[in-house]
Design a protein around this motif. Structure first.
Motif, PDB file in Angstrom:
ATOM      1  N   UNK A 242      41.555  35.214  39.589  1.00 39.43           N
ATOM      2  CA  UNK A 242      42.622  36.171  39.755  1.00 39.43           C
ATOM      3  C   UNK A 242      43.741  35.883  38.756  1.00 39.43           C
ATOM      4  N   UNK A 243      43.972  34.618  38.435  1.00 41.56           N
ATOM      5  CA  UNK A 243      44.992  34.276  37.441  1.00 41.56           C
ATOM      6  C   UNK A 243      44.663  34.888  36.093  1.00 41.56           C
ATOM      7  N   UNK A 244      43.415  34.805  35.685  1.00 39.75           N
ATOM      8  CA  UNK A 244      42.999  35.389  34.403  1.00 39.75           C
ATOM      9  C   UNK A 244      43.164  36.901  34.450  1.00 39.75           C
ATOM     10  N   UNK A 245      42.758  37.509  35.533  1.00 39.21           N
ATOM     11  CA  UNK A 245      42.834  38.968  35.627  1.00 39.21           C
ATOM     12  C   UNK A 245      44.272  39.455  35.574  1.00 39.21           C
ATOM     13  N   UNK A 246      45.193  38.716  36.155  1.00 42.47           N
ATOM     14  CA  UNK A 246      46.585  39.167  36.150  1.00 42.47           C
ATOM     15  C   UNK A 246      47.183  39.138  34.750  1.00 42.47           C
ATOM     16  N   UNK A 247      46.601  38.338  33.849  1.00 47.55           N
ATOM     17  CA  UNK A 247      47.107  38.263  32.480  1.00 47.55           C
ATOM     18  C   UNK A 247      46.396  39.262  31.570  1.00 47.55           C
ATOM     19  N   UNK A 248      45.071  39.331  31.645  1.00 43.58           N
ATOM     20  CA  UNK A 248      44.319  40.183  30.713  1.00 43.58           C
ATOM     21  C   UNK A 248      43.714  41.419  31.364  1.00 43.58           C
ATOM     22  N   UNK A 249      43.728  41.527  32.665  1.00 45.11           N
ATOM     23  CA  UNK A 249      43.272  42.703  33.404  1.00 45.11           C
ATOM     24  C   UNK A 249      41.883  43.168  32.965  1.00 45.11           C
ATOM     25  N   UNK A 250      40.906  42.302  33.114  1.00 48.64           N
ATOM     26  CA  UNK A 250      39.529  42.627  32.757  1.00 48.64           C
ATOM     27  C   UNK A 250      38.874  43.472  33.837  1.00 48.64           C
ATOM     28  N   UNK A 251      37.910  44.270  33.436  1.00 49.11           N
ATOM     29  CA  UNK A 251      37.176  45.104  34.380  1.00 49.11           C
ATOM     30  C   UNK A 251      35.955  44.388  34.949  1.00 49.11           C
TER      31      UNK A 251
ATOM     32  N   UNK B 211      33.893  40.381  35.231  1.00 47.72           N
ATOM     33  CA  UNK B 211      33.770  38.947  35.020  1.00 47.72           C
ATOM     34  C   UNK B 211      32.305  38.602  35.148  1.00 47.72           C
ATOM     35  N   UNK B 212      31.776  37.864  34.180  1.00 46.81           N
ATOM     36  CA  UNK B 212      30.372  37.482  34.179  1.00 46.81           C
ATOM     37  C   UNK B 212      30.298  35.960  34.308  1.00 46.81           C
ATOM     38  N   UNK B 213      29.594  35.498  35.323  1.00 49.32           N
ATOM     39  CA  UNK B 213      29.461  34.080  35.601  1.00 49.32           C
ATOM     40  C   UNK B 213      28.113  33.613  35.057  1.00 49.32           C
ATOM     41  N   UNK B 214      28.147  32.572  34.225  1.00 50.39           N
ATOM     42  CA  UNK B 214      26.914  32.051  33.640  1.00 50.39           C
ATOM     43  C   UNK B 214      26.744  30.578  33.954  1.00 50.39           C
TER      44      UNK B 214
ATOM     45  N   UNK C  29      22.218  32.907  43.870  1.00 53.62           N
ATOM     46  CA  UNK C  29      22.846  34.175  44.271  1.00 53.62           C
ATOM     47  C   UNK C  29      24.017  33.986  45.228  1.00 53.62           C
ATOM     48  N   UNK C  30      23.987  32.920  45.994  1.00 52.03           N
ATOM     49  CA  UNK C  30      25.054  32.648  46.958  1.00 52.03           C
ATOM     50  C   UNK C  30      26.395  32.423  46.270  1.00 52.03           C
ATOM     51  N   UNK C  31      26.375  31.901  45.038  1.00 47.54           N
ATOM     52  CA  UNK C  31      27.618  31.621  44.310  1.00 47.54           C
ATOM     53  C   UNK C  31      28.348  32.927  43.985  1.00 47.54           C
ATOM     54  N   UNK C  32      27.651  33.886  43.416  1.00 49.05           N
ATOM     55  CA  UNK C  32      28.272  35.178  43.065  1.00 49.05           C
ATOM     56  C   UNK C  32      28.736  35.888  44.331  1.00 49.05           C
ATOM     57  N   UNK C  33      27.913  35.832  45.366  1.00 46.90           N
ATOM     58  CA  UNK C  33      28.295  36.442  46.644  1.00 46.90           C
ATOM     59  C   UNK C  33      29.565  35.793  47.182  1.00 46.90           C
ATOM     60  N   UNK C  34      29.649  34.473  47.107  1.00 54.07           N
ATOM     61  CA  UNK C  34      30.825  33.745  47.592  1.00 54.07           C
ATOM     62  C   UNK C  34      32.079  34.058  46.799  1.00 54.07           C
ATOM     63  N   UNK C  35      31.935  34.149  45.480  1.00 59.83           N
ATOM     64  CA  UNK C  35      33.086  34.487  44.634  1.00 59.83           C
ATOM     65  C   UNK C  35      33.582  35.888  44.958  1.00 59.83           C
TER      66      UNK C  35
ATOM     67  N   UNK D  70      32.292  41.456  39.539  1.00 65.65           N
ATOM     68  CA  UNK D  70      31.967  40.049  39.321  1.00 65.65           C
ATOM     69  C   UNK D  70      30.453  39.941  39.444  1.00 65.65           C
ATOM     70  N   UNK D  71      29.802  39.545  38.362  1.00 66.78           N
ATOM     71  CA  UNK D  71      28.351  39.567  38.317  1.00 66.78           C
ATOM     72  C   UNK D  71      27.808  38.336  37.607  1.00 66.78           C
ATOM     73  N   UNK D  72      26.501  38.199  37.636  1.00 70.37           N
ATOM     74  CA  UNK D  72      25.831  37.063  37.017  1.00 70.37           C
ATOM     75  C   UNK D  72      25.477  37.405  35.558  1.00 70.37           C
ATOM     76  N   UNK D  73      25.522  36.392  34.695  1.00 69.77           N
ATOM     77  CA  UNK D  73      25.177  36.583  33.286  1.00 69.77           C
ATOM     78  C   UNK D  73      23.688  36.877  33.143  1.00 69.77           C
ATOM     79  N   UNK D  74      23.360  37.646  32.139  1.00 68.10           N
ATOM     80  CA  UNK D  74      21.975  38.070  31.917  1.00 68.10           C
ATOM     81  C   UNK D  74      21.042  36.883  31.692  1.00 68.10           C
TER      82      UNK D  74
END
Length: 79
Positions: free
Chosen positions: A1-10, A12-15, A22-28, A51-55
């Motif tokens: 949320x700190x990053x989003x408040x500065x750059x307002x991204x649409x 986030x990809x977690x790699x 899958x539980x990690x992305x669900x938890x985030x 918020x999604x998982x990297x390809x």
């Protein structure tokens, strides 16, 4: 949320290796939703990002290393 408040991204990809669970992305996503819905200032200021998982998950580093090797050995083909 700190990053989003500065750059307002649409989005986030977690790699990395942790993203294979899958539980990690669900938890985030759940933690973000909890914070988003309990803090009125956040809800009024920020748009909910995807918020999604990297390809390539944990293999992204291997693709990057291969690409760098190809650029080094045959730059005319890959620039």
């Amino acid at each position: 949320m700190n990053i989003q408040s500065v750059v307002d991204l649409e989005k986030f990809v977690i790699g990395g290796g942790i993203s294979a669970q899958p539980l990690v992305i669900k938890g985030i996503n759940q933690a973000y939703d909890d914070l988003y819905h309990t803090n009125e200032a956040v809800a009024l200021t920020l748009c909910r990002p995807q918020i999604t998982v990297a390809k390539f998950n944990n293999d992204a580093n291997l693709y990057g290393a291969l690409y760098q090797l190809l650029l080094t050995t045959a730059p005319e083909k890959f620039n």
